[in-house]
Design a protein around this motif. Structure first.
Motif, mmCIF file in Angstrom:
data_model
loop_
_atom_site.group_PDB
_atom_site.id
_atom_site.type_symbol
_atom_site.label_atom_id
_atom_site.label_comp_id
_atom_site.label_asym_id
_atom_site.label_seq_id
_atom_site.Cartn_x
_atom_site.Cartn_y
_atom_site.Cartn_z
ATOM 1 N N ASP A 1 0.815 -1.212 0.000
ATOM 2 C CA ASP A 1 0.000 0.000 0.000
ATOM 3 C C ASP A 1 0.850 1.265 0.000
ATOM 4 O O ASP A 1 0.356 2.352 -0.305
ATOM 5 C CB ASP A 1 -0.975 0.004 1.174
ATOM 6 C CG ASP A 1 -0.282 -0.126 2.523
ATOM 7 O OD1 ASP A 1 0.874 -0.580 2.561
ATOM 8 O OD2 ASP A 1 -0.901 0.224 3.541
ATOM 9 N N ARG B 1 -7.105 3.377 -1.439
ATOM 10 C CA ARG B 1 -6.775 3.462 -0.019
ATOM 11 C C ARG B 1 -7.968 3.752 0.888
ATOM 12 O O ARG B 1 -7.901 3.469 2.087
ATOM 13 C CB ARG B 1 -5.718 4.548 0.207
ATOM 14 C CG ARG B 1 -4.321 4.179 -0.282
ATOM 15 C CD ARG B 1 -3.283 5.162 0.232
ATOM 16 N NE ARG B 1 -1.920 4.696 -0.028
ATOM 17 C CZ ARG B 1 -1.132 5.157 -0.998
ATOM 18 N NH1 ARG B 1 -1.579 6.128 -1.784
ATOM 19 N NH2 ARG B 1 0.090 4.674 -1.162
ATOM 20 N N ARG C 1 -8.063 -2.024 1.607
ATOM 21 C CA ARG C 1 -7.160 -1.510 0.579
ATOM 22 C C ARG C 1 -7.124 -2.432 -0.641
ATOM 23 O O ARG C 1 -7.453 -3.623 -0.556
ATOM 24 C CB ARG C 1 -5.751 -1.371 1.170
ATOM 25 C CG ARG C 1 -5.607 -0.261 2.192
ATOM 26 C CD ARG C 1 -4.404 -0.478 3.098
ATOM 27 N NE ARG C 1 -4.645 -1.536 4.074
ATOM 28 C CZ ARG C 1 -3.766 -1.950 4.980
ATOM 29 N NH1 ARG C 1 -2.563 -1.384 5.008
ATOM 30 N NH2 ARG C 1 -4.079 -2.905 5.834
#
Length: 369
Positions: free
Chosen positions: A33, A61, A67
């Motif tokens: 991420d 996000r 995510r």
């Protein structure tokens, strides 16, 4: 309440894959991420459109369900991303059973690497990850993707084209930005639509006291209304109040407006409209299908809003099992051939999940861009 499951991202990143990429030139990797920005350029290059960073952030996000789960093909020497694809956590249930749902998207390849076999290299590794046999994965493949799937023998996962409909709100000019075929259809059915619109005008004999107003935010009590009006015995997507706010009202680029129908002060239905030029799309429509007065009042309110906003037509698409098709057609909605297809991969129920009649989905579960 509709429970929101834990973010699956950490588990996705930590579980070992069964197969490593054997090609000497490439690596197939999971993108953390903190590295999402690396894939954005690949997507922009592939589609020839620079998507706003805020749009990427919202999608990758900020999703309340978790995510993005991203796989990429990298050039082993330079580390450059050549191909990418994501699975976005999505609420999917089978009846009352929550599944580990995702919706696929942003499948993109750098222009100079398209049609050079990267998809098969990526697919071999992705399918060896433990999530492959656990995820209930839906997507809307475009024409090129469908052709590629059929060519490699995966065409059975394409369930078919979603049904579409259009309610014409005013006659369209001959020189319109919409397809000429739609202009022809629209102008040929204006009288029918107006007749349908008169049909959904509530009779004065109704004892119900309805109030149709704009909704600024969804709150927790709307979960009860969603479950009461949208529950489906097959596969469906229960949109929690957090999801509804994120999916529509927090969208950084597209224009959505939410509305609530109250009866004697209590919420009995809600709807969401997407506005784009002279077109409105009915993205959400949650109301008891057994109550003609309630469902008609909600639809009438949404049509009024779209017309007052200057829209020429209101569109909708969904699966054949959508419970309000009858209401929409009586209100003057005419068939519209969409290019929206449904693809499903769910290895725990291959037969049942690949029957489009077992699905209840609508625009909010497809046009997530």
């Amino acid at each position: 309440m509709i429970s929101v499951p834990p973010d699956p991202f950490e588990e996705f990143m930590s579980l070992p894959v069964g197969v490593q990429c054997s090609h000497p030139q490439f690596d197939v990797v999971r993108i953390t991420d903190t590295e999402y920005e690396r894939v954005y350029g690949c997507i922009d290059a592939a589609f020839g459109i620079r998507r706003p960073v805020a749009h990427y952030e919202w999608l990758y996000r900020q999703n309340p369900y978790g995510r993005a789960l991203v796989w990429a093909v990298e050039d082993r020497r330079s580390g450059a991303i050549l191909k990418t694809g994501a699975k976005f956590p999505w609420p999917i249930w089978r009846g009352n059973e929550p599944l580990q749902g995702v919706i696929g998207g942003d499948a993109a390849t750098q222009p100079e690497w398209q049609r050079k076999g990267l998809a098969s290299i990526r697919r071999e590794v992705v399918r060896s990850h433990p999530f492959y046999n656990e995820l209930c994965d839906i997507s809307g493949p475009n024409a090129n993707s469908r052709a590629a799937m059929i060519h490699r023998g995966d065409g059975d996962s394409i369930l078919g084209r979603l049904k579409g409909g259009v309610i014409v709100l005013r006659a369209l000019p001959a020189r319109s930005k919409v397809p000429a075929s739609l202009v022809t259809v629209a102008n040929a059915v204006v009288d029918r639509v107006q007749a349908g619109y008169r049909w959904i005008t509530l009779p004065r004999t109704s004892s119900a006291s309805f109030d149709f107003t704009t909704l600024d935010r969804f709150t927790a009590p709307f979960d009860e209304l969603t479950l009461a009006t949208m529950a489906f015995p097959g596969y469906w997507s229960p949109h929690s109040w957090q999801f509804l706010n994120w999916r529509y009202l927090d969208h950084p680029v597209e224009s959505y407006s939410a509305f609530v129908l109250r009866e004697d002060g209590n919420p009995v239905g809600y709807g969401v409209l997407r506005f784009a030029g002279n077109q409105a799309t009915l993205s959400e429509f949650a109301v008891d299908a057994r109550s003609t007065h309630r469902s008609s009042a909600l639809l009438k309110g949404l049509i009024d809003v779209a017309r007052q906003a200057g829209c020429s037509f209101l569109t909708f698409f969904g699966t054949p099992a959508w419970r309000h098709w009858g209401l929409f057609h009586r209100a003057g909605m005419v068939p519209w051939l969409t290019n929206n297809y449904l693809e499903v991969e769910y290895n725990k129920d291959i037969v049942g999940s690949r029957d489009i009649g077992n699905w209840q989905l609508m625009p909010g579960d497809r046009d997530y861009h």
